[in-house]
Design a protein around this motif. Structure first.
Motif, mmCIF file in Angstrom:
data_model
loop_
_atom_site.group_PDB
_atom_site.id
_atom_site.type_symbol
_atom_site.label_atom_id
_atom_site.label_comp_id
_atom_site.label_asym_id
_atom_site.label_seq_id
_atom_site.Cartn_x
_atom_site.Cartn_y
_atom_site.Cartn_z
ATOM 1 N N THR A 123 0.857 -1.181 0.000
ATOM 2 C CA THR A 123 0.000 0.000 0.000
ATOM 3 C C THR A 123 0.899 1.238 0.000
ATOM 4 O OG1 THR A 123 -1.740 -1.178 1.169
ATOM 5 C CG2 THR A 123 -1.809 1.215 1.259
ATOM 6 N N GLY A 124 0.680 2.100 -0.980
ATOM 7 C CA GLY A 124 1.587 3.241 -1.137
ATOM 8 C C GLY A 124 2.798 2.922 -1.975
ATOM 9 N N ARG A 125 2.939 1.677 -2.381
ATOM 10 C CA ARG A 125 4.000 1.281 -3.315
ATOM 11 C C ARG A 125 3.362 0.573 -4.506
ATOM 12 N NH1 ARG A 125 9.334 1.045 -1.181
ATOM 13 N NH2 ARG A 125 9.447 1.477 1.033
ATOM 14 N N GLY A 126 2.209 1.079 -4.913
ATOM 15 C CA GLY A 126 1.527 0.518 -6.076
ATOM 16 C C GLY A 126 0.088 0.126 -5.778
ATOM 17 N N ASP A 134 -4.547 8.966 -5.624
ATOM 18 C CA ASP A 134 -3.225 8.451 -6.012
ATOM 19 C C ASP A 134 -3.052 8.275 -7.520
ATOM 20 O OD1 ASP A 134 -2.716 8.298 -3.283
ATOM 21 O OD2 ASP A 134 -3.443 6.246 -3.146
ATOM 22 N N PHE A 137 0.015 9.415 -9.740
ATOM 23 C CA PHE A 137 1.312 8.743 -9.691
ATOM 24 C C PHE A 137 1.467 7.725 -10.825
ATOM 25 C CE2 PHE A 137 0.853 10.069 -5.251
ATOM 26 C CZ PHE A 137 2.075 10.681 -5.058
ATOM 27 N N PHE A 138 0.379 7.468 -11.554
ATOM 28 C CA PHE A 138 0.411 6.397 -12.562
ATOM 29 C C PHE A 138 0.188 6.932 -13.974
ATOM 30 C CE2 PHE A 138 -0.664 4.679 -8.456
ATOM 31 C CZ PHE A 138 0.236 3.640 -8.341
ATOM 32 N N ARG A 206 10.724 -3.512 -5.168
ATOM 33 C CA ARG A 206 10.538 -2.383 -4.265
ATOM 34 C C ARG A 206 9.122 -1.826 -4.390
ATOM 35 N NH1 ARG A 206 14.740 1.692 -3.244
ATOM 36 N NH2 ARG A 206 13.713 2.878 -4.876
ATOM 37 N N ARG A 207 8.519 -2.026 -5.539
ATOM 38 C CA ARG A 207 7.133 -1.608 -5.731
ATOM 39 C C ARG A 207 6.403 -2.647 -6.568
ATOM 40 N NH1 ARG A 207 7.336 3.809 -9.325
ATOM 41 N NH2 ARG A 207 9.256 4.355 -8.267
ATOM 42 N N ILE B 58 5.315 16.927 -3.780
ATOM 43 C CA ILE B 58 5.593 15.924 -4.813
ATOM 44 C C ILE B 58 5.222 16.423 -6.219
ATOM 45 C CG2 ILE B 58 5.482 13.905 -3.288
ATOM 46 C CD1 ILE B 58 2.617 14.249 -5.513
ATOM 47 N N ALA B 65 9.659 11.739 -5.387
ATOM 48 C CA ALA B 65 8.594 10.754 -5.158
ATOM 49 C C ALA B 65 8.945 9.460 -5.887
ATOM 50 C CB ALA B 65 7.264 11.305 -5.639
ATOM 51 N N ASP B 66 9.489 9.601 -7.073
ATOM 52 C CA ASP B 66 9.858 8.428 -7.866
ATOM 53 C C ASP B 66 11.044 7.691 -7.236
ATOM 54 O OD1 ASP B 66 9.079 6.998 -10.213
ATOM 55 O OD2 ASP B 66 11.042 7.518 -11.037
ATOM 56 N N ASP B 67 12.028 8.445 -6.785
ATOM 57 C CA ASP B 67 13.222 7.832 -6.170
ATOM 58 C C ASP B 67 12.837 6.936 -4.990
ATOM 59 O OD1 ASP B 67 14.867 9.068 -7.897
ATOM 60 O OD2 ASP B 67 15.614 10.597 -6.490
ATOM 61 N N TYR B 68 11.810 7.355 -4.257
ATOM 62 C CA TYR B 68 11.440 6.611 -3.050
ATOM 63 C C TYR B 68 10.177 5.764 -3.260
ATOM 64 C CZ TYR B 68 15.266 8.976 -0.903
ATOM 65 O OH TYR B 68 16.540 9.407 -0.628
ATOM 66 N N ASP B 69 9.831 5.498 -4.509
ATOM 67 C CA ASP B 69 8.718 4.583 -4.846
ATOM 68 C C ASP B 69 7.420 4.973 -4.156
ATOM 69 O OD1 ASP B 69 10.363 2.746 -6.394
ATOM 70 O OD2 ASP B 69 11.280 2.234 -4.464
ATOM 71 N N ILE B 70 7.130 6.262 -4.162
ATOM 72 C CA ILE B 70 5.918 6.721 -3.476
ATOM 73 C C ILE B 70 4.743 6.724 -4.456
ATOM 74 C CG2 ILE B 70 4.821 8.731 -2.403
ATOM 75 C CD1 ILE B 70 7.712 9.386 -1.347
ATOM 76 N N SER B 71 3.660 6.043 -4.083
ATOM 77 C CA SER B 71 2.468 6.058 -4.939
ATOM 78 C C SER B 71 1.211 6.418 -4.165
ATOM 79 C CB SER B 71 2.291 4.712 -5.635
ATOM 80 O OG SER B 71 1.795 3.747 -4.743
ATOM 81 N N SER B 72 1.353 6.814 -2.910
ATOM 82 C CA SER B 72 0.224 7.324 -2.126
ATOM 83 C C SER B 72 0.759 8.408 -1.204
ATOM 84 C CB SER B 72 -0.389 6.244 -1.230
ATOM 85 O OG SER B 72 -1.138 5.326 -1.973
ATOM 86 N N ILE B 73 -0.004 9.458 -1.057
ATOM 87 C CA ILE B 73 0.376 10.487 -0.093
ATOM 88 C C ILE B 73 -0.816 10.771 0.823
ATOM 89 C CG2 ILE B 73 2.214 11.602 -1.401
ATOM 90 C CD1 ILE B 73 0.077 13.567 -2.436
ATOM 91 N N ILE B 89 2.203 5.644 5.736
ATOM 92 C CA ILE B 89 1.417 6.067 4.583
ATOM 93 C C ILE B 89 -0.004 6.381 5.008
ATOM 94 C CG2 ILE B 89 0.426 5.256 2.405
ATOM 95 C CD1 ILE B 89 3.210 3.582 2.396
#
Lengths: 300, 102
Positions: A123-126, A134, A137-138, A206-207, B58, B65-73, B89
């Motif tokens: 969660t938060g990594r995809g 979110d 981010f995609f 990592r994701r 971000i 954000a990309d460097d740290y694999d962030i996909s939710s804030i 998260i």
């Protein structure tokens, strides 16, 4: 002793606090996380009467300030139990106990998870439960949406504008959501329907990198996606109070039209209540009804 | 100490190369839960002298954000000696952020 303890500071709970304070009852609102409830995730509310456009954050902050200025006391503590002593109810939190003449349960609901290994870790990594939160981010990536209701359909449509590719995965072959949204999705070149199938595994470094999907015949396939939006419904937060209220099979609290439960002096309001329509305006309406009934109960 | 705004240009000096632990809040202005979380971070920055609280927008710094694999804030990452130690998260109570710090 407090007149009314309200559990939950979302639109239902805060509206209940406003009505109870205006009836000159003392009010404590207990909130586990932050005021506002799930509406704070909504960037733009367009269906609340009188507010053509308002952000969920601003909406929540306004009700919070209104309830506070009327004298409601709002405490950030999670209610874990209600003890029914007849005329006195005791609401128990991790730190304190609050005696009240009446209690309004307005705890709302939480996202239902798929229940897969590593779901929390990713969660938060995809993995996400909110496309409008979110989705950005995609951009130009491949994503999947799991679910068959309106939220899943709308998430898929939202992501179709952002992502390169959207797979909509649903365990049945027909959708519960609105036909017009299904038709709009069908007209999109970058949306694929994966029906009679469920997500059975999350593959990640990592994701999130891909998901495994299993169809009703047991055939397994892999979809390369960097995002998975889970929209498989919500879980009402009634578990802690099930000794005093009746829950339906989905866990929603049964009540009369005026928000009374089977325990005198215990009321329910908002999304955790069994009902047909769950909108901001019906949450607020529940809050008003429950508070009015609680006031009547105390005065009788 | 207030919450310090950090960008891709000074992330190295302000987060990775500082001696104290850093709580870095990855956020966006349009994100309601991020706005809800901010007061807790501000309180921590005022209350504690043993930690630095930083904020990364971000939208303005998508590379981070990309460097740290962030996909939710909101995504709050605890850095020590230049490396991620833990992260939180979504909207969480202040105690959960304090728990990150140990």
């Amino acid at each position: 002793m407090t007149d009314i303890v309200v559990i939950g500071a979302g639109p239902a709970g805060l509206t209940a606090a406003i009505y109870a304070r205006r009836a000159s009852k003392s009010v404590i609102v207990l909130e586990a996380l932050s005021y506002g409830g799930q509406i704070i995730n909504t960037p733009d509310i367009e269906n609340y009467p009188s507010a053509a456009h308002i952000s969920g954050f601003d909406f929540a902050t306004k009700i919070y300030e209104q309830a506070k200025s009327l004298g409601a006391e709002i405490k950030f503590e999670k209610a874990v139990e209600i003890r029914d002593g007849g005329d006195v109810k005791t609401v128990v939190t991790a730190k304190n106990e609050y005696d009240a003449k009446a209690v309004i349960i307005a705890t709302g609901s939480a996202n239902r998870k798929l229940g897969l290994p590593d779901e929390d870790k990713l969660t938060g990594r995809g993995v996400s439960y909110c496309a409008t939160c979110d989705g950005a981010f995609f951009r130009n990536k491949k994503v999947a949406v799991a679910g068959g209701g309106n939220t899943a359909l709308e998430d898929a449509l939202y992501m179709a504008d952002i992502a390169e590719k959207v797979y909509l995965i649903h365990r049945r072959d027909a959708f519960r959501g609105e036909d017009t949204t299904v038709e709009r999705l069908k007209s999109r070149d970058n949306v694929s329907f994966v029906l009679n199938s469920r997500v059975t595994k999350l593959n990640a470094g990592r994701r999130l990198e891909s998901i495994e999907v299993t169809d009703k015949d047991g055939k397994v396939s892999t979809l390369e996606v960097s995002g998975l939006f889970v929209a498989v419904g919500r879980v009402p937060e009634n578990q802690n109070f099930s000794s005093l209220i009746d829950l339906d099979e989905a866990g929603y609290a049964a009540s009369s039209e005026n928000c009374r439960t089977r325990t005198p002096g215990v009321f329910v309001a908002g999304d955790n209540r069994a009902k047909e329509v769950r909108q901001l305006v019906t949450a607020a309406a529940d809050g008003a009804v429950a508070a009015t009934e609680a006031v009547k109960y105390i005065n009788s | 100490m207030a919450v310090k705004n950090v960008t891709v240009d000074n992330f190295n000096e302000e987060v990775l190369q500082v001696k104290l632990p850093v709580l870095a809040d990855f956020y966006a202005d349009w994100c309601g839960p991020c706005r809800m979380l901010r007061p807790a971070l501000e309180q921590i920055s005022e209350e504690r002298t043993d930690v630095i609280v930083a904020a990364v927008n971000i939208d303005e710094n998508p590379e981070l954000a990309d460097d740290y694999d962030i996909s939710s804030i909101p995504c709050v990452i605890l850095f020590k000696d230049g490396a991620e130690v833990d992260r939180s998260i979504g909207l969480v109570p202040k105690e959960a952020l304090e728990a990150l710090l140990g």
